[in-house]
Design a protein around this motif. Sequence first.
Motif, mmCIF file in Angstrom:
data_model
loop_
_atom_site.group_PDB
_atom_site.id
_atom_site.type_symbol
_atom_site.label_atom_id
_atom_site.label_comp_id
_atom_site.label_asym_id
_atom_site.label_seq_id
_atom_site.Cartn_x
_atom_site.Cartn_y
_atom_site.Cartn_z
ATOM 1 N N ALA A 156 17.236 14.578 14.185
ATOM 2 C CA ALA A 156 16.723 15.575 15.132
ATOM 3 C C ALA A 156 15.568 15.039 15.975
ATOM 4 O O ALA A 156 15.515 15.263 17.182
ATOM 5 C CB ALA A 156 16.277 16.826 14.370
ATOM 6 N N SER A 157 14.650 14.309 15.357
ATOM 7 C CA SER A 157 13.478 13.828 16.091
ATOM 8 C C SER A 157 13.792 12.588 16.924
ATOM 9 O O SER A 157 12.933 12.091 17.650
ATOM 10 C CB SER A 157 12.347 13.492 15.106
ATOM 11 O OG SER A 157 12.716 12.351 14.338
ATOM 12 N N ILE A 158 15.002 12.064 16.803
ATOM 13 C CA ILE A 158 15.402 10.851 17.518
ATOM 14 C C ILE A 158 16.370 11.204 18.641
ATOM 15 O O ILE A 158 16.283 10.707 19.752
ATOM 16 C CB ILE A 158 16.120 9.867 16.551
ATOM 17 C CG1 ILE A 158 15.213 9.478 15.385
ATOM 18 C CG2 ILE A 158 16.638 8.638 17.273
ATOM 19 C CD1 ILE A 158 14.110 8.531 15.738
ATOM 20 N N VAL A 159 17.322 12.078 18.312
ATOM 21 C CA VAL A 159 18.384 12.426 19.250
ATOM 22 C C VAL A 159 18.260 13.881 19.719
ATOM 23 O O VAL A 159 18.246 14.158 20.915
ATOM 24 C CB VAL A 159 19.767 12.173 18.585
ATOM 25 C CG1 VAL A 159 20.889 12.813 19.370
ATOM 26 C CG2 VAL A 159 20.001 10.669 18.439
ATOM 27 N N GLY A 160 18.130 14.797 18.758
ATOM 28 C CA GLY A 160 18.123 16.235 19.061
ATOM 29 C C GLY A 160 17.078 16.646 20.085
ATOM 30 O O GLY A 160 17.395 17.326 21.075
ATOM 31 N N VAL A 161 15.831 16.239 19.887
ATOM 32 C CA VAL A 161 14.746 16.673 20.780
ATOM 33 C C VAL A 161 14.984 16.309 22.240
ATOM 34 O O VAL A 161 14.504 16.998 23.137
ATOM 35 C CB VAL A 161 13.361 16.073 20.416
ATOM 36 C CG1 VAL A 161 12.715 16.845 19.319
ATOM 37 C CG2 VAL A 161 13.439 14.593 20.105
ATOM 38 N N ALA A 162 15.724 15.221 22.466
ATOM 39 C CA ALA A 162 15.935 14.762 23.842
ATOM 40 C C ALA A 162 16.744 15.762 24.662
ATOM 41 O O ALA A 162 16.781 15.687 25.886
ATOM 42 C CB ALA A 162 16.601 13.392 23.838
ATOM 43 N N GLU A 381 26.031 -2.584 19.423
ATOM 44 C CA GLU A 381 26.200 -1.135 19.523
ATOM 45 C C GLU A 381 25.066 -0.492 20.311
ATOM 46 O O GLU A 381 23.931 -0.948 20.264
ATOM 47 C CB GLU A 381 26.225 -0.532 18.119
ATOM 48 C CG GLU A 381 27.537 -0.811 17.442
ATOM 49 C CD GLU A 381 27.718 0.035 16.197
ATOM 50 O OE1 GLU A 381 27.064 1.094 16.077
ATOM 51 O OE2 GLU A 381 28.524 -0.371 15.358
ATOM 52 N N THR A 382 25.395 0.563 21.029
ATOM 53 C CA THR A 382 24.361 1.350 21.686
ATOM 54 C C THR A 382 23.711 2.225 20.634
ATOM 55 O O THR A 382 24.390 2.949 19.910
ATOM 56 C CB THR A 382 24.980 2.242 22.788
ATOM 57 O OG1 THR A 382 25.696 1.399 23.675
ATOM 58 C CG2 THR A 382 23.894 2.982 23.554
ATOM 59 N N LEU A 383 22.390 2.145 20.519
ATOM 60 C CA LEU A 383 21.702 2.939 19.513
ATOM 61 C C LEU A 383 21.607 4.390 19.991
ATOM 62 O O LEU A 383 21.221 4.639 21.133
ATOM 63 C CB LEU A 383 20.304 2.358 19.270
ATOM 64 C CG LEU A 383 20.272 0.876 18.892
ATOM 65 C CD1 LEU A 383 18.845 0.351 18.824
ATOM 66 C CD2 LEU A 383 20.981 0.651 17.573
ATOM 67 N N PRO A 384 21.943 5.355 19.122
ATOM 68 C CA PRO A 384 21.924 6.765 19.534
ATOM 69 C C PRO A 384 20.575 7.194 20.119
ATOM 70 O O PRO A 384 20.522 7.946 21.082
ATOM 71 C CB PRO A 384 22.219 7.533 18.244
ATOM 72 C CG PRO A 384 22.686 6.548 17.252
ATOM 73 C CD PRO A 384 22.380 5.169 17.733
ATOM 74 N N GLY A 385 19.492 6.688 19.534
ATOM 75 C CA GLY A 385 18.156 7.054 20.008
ATOM 76 C C GLY A 385 17.862 6.519 21.399
ATOM 77 O O GLY A 385 17.014 7.061 22.117
ATOM 78 N N VAL A 386 18.537 5.475 21.785
ATOM 79 C CA VAL A 386 18.340 4.902 23.121
ATOM 80 C C VAL A 386 19.240 5.607 24.133
ATOM 81 O O VAL A 386 18.825 5.918 25.248
ATOM 82 C CB VAL A 386 18.627 3.380 23.107
ATOM 83 C CG1 VAL A 386 18.508 2.791 24.505
ATOM 84 C CG2 VAL A 386 17.677 2.677 22.144
#
Length: 394
Positions: A156-162, A381-386
């Motif tokens: 959530a704090s890596i992907v969700g918040v965006a 791989e493309t990192l989800p957070g990026v």
Amino acid sequence: MQKKTIRDIEVGGKRVLVRVDLNVSLKKESSIIADDARIRAVLPTIEYLIGNKAKVILCSHLGRPGGRVVDELRLTPVSRRLSQLLGQPVMQVGDCIGDEVERVVGRLREGEVLLLENLRFHAGEGENDPAFAQALSHLADIYIDDAFGSAHRAHASIVGVASYLPAVAGFLLEKELKIMGEALNAPIHPFATLIGGAKVSDKIGVLRNILPKVDSLLLGGGMACTFLKAKGYEVGLSLVEEDKLSFARELLEKSTCLLLPLDVVTAQRFETNAPLITVPIAEVPENYYIMDIGPQTIRRFAAELQGSKTVIWNGPMGVYEMPPFAEGTKAIARFLASLKDATTIIGGGSTAEVVEEVGLTLAMTHVSTGGGASLKFLEGETLPGVAVLMDKEK
Ligand code: ADP
Ligand code: MG
């Protein structure tokens, strides 16, 4: 980099939520920080935000509390250390979302720093729960991701918040992606890669991605045993991943630049004090384990690396946790540190640990702060957070 960074956004007077990876190792049964590298790594971003009068709200996980409050995994020791390093107080709250946290954030002044409590005290973090992500996003106007070490996790704090806030990269994330991205996509040749570590199965993605790009591929560690076996050598009691033999054969056939150990240190038991002998690779005793690369291999690898302009290293050459079998890994670290005019990149948690242990972190071009994340990145791989960060305008 195609992603927007902290420099592309106005932060003055704004409440800025910064995801950092302050997952430091704590000494057993105490709250003393064993290694503060991860804290030091995010100082440039925090100092920039303070200097530019942002209201800085930091968030991180620590350990694996599994969605409930675990007192030993509170971020108190981290905030204390961070405060020392910054030379200013770092405020703390007992949670990372909710009314009390919102009240504290509401009182935050420009240039002040607040550290939220361990994100993983909430199950919603790991589950990327939209309600949890939204609650986090309520605290801020802008989101900055500087947690390279967690960028491979869709939390959530890596992907969700965006989804709820303008999202950009911090300086550490930017640096990691730039240095490793350039080495992978536009390396200065000769380009060599060293892969070691325990198992081939962990490294298949990296090997596949990197093989077409490199001028030399050097294999050591436990994973080399499966390759040695595929070449017809006996590896004693060492682990051979039978289901990876065909992959190893395929790689050996495809590659003209692959080097395997020529000699190895072997031990009668998988223990520090076990009787050991160093043997040529064709003479591994059947009741011994391969524990490290031997001196001839170290010399051969060094000769191959000499003159390289780009080197990526992931995975120890031996069972470095046991001092008698750490020599190969340490020798490689020392040799890389001595290379002139070369970009030297260390990825992988254990590898970074050894380099730090021999005091050579600063002698390398870059020691990645992300173990799993750097491995995923090296896999191409493309990192989800990026992926979720805002793109730069063309
Ligand atoms: P990194 O964290 O740098 O990516 P890995 O996790 O892939 O590295 O591998 C580290 C592990 O590999 C260490 O625990 C080390 O003991 C193990 N290892 C290295 N060489 C051998 C070997 N010959 N036999 C068994 N394990 C090995
Ligand atoms: Mg590891």
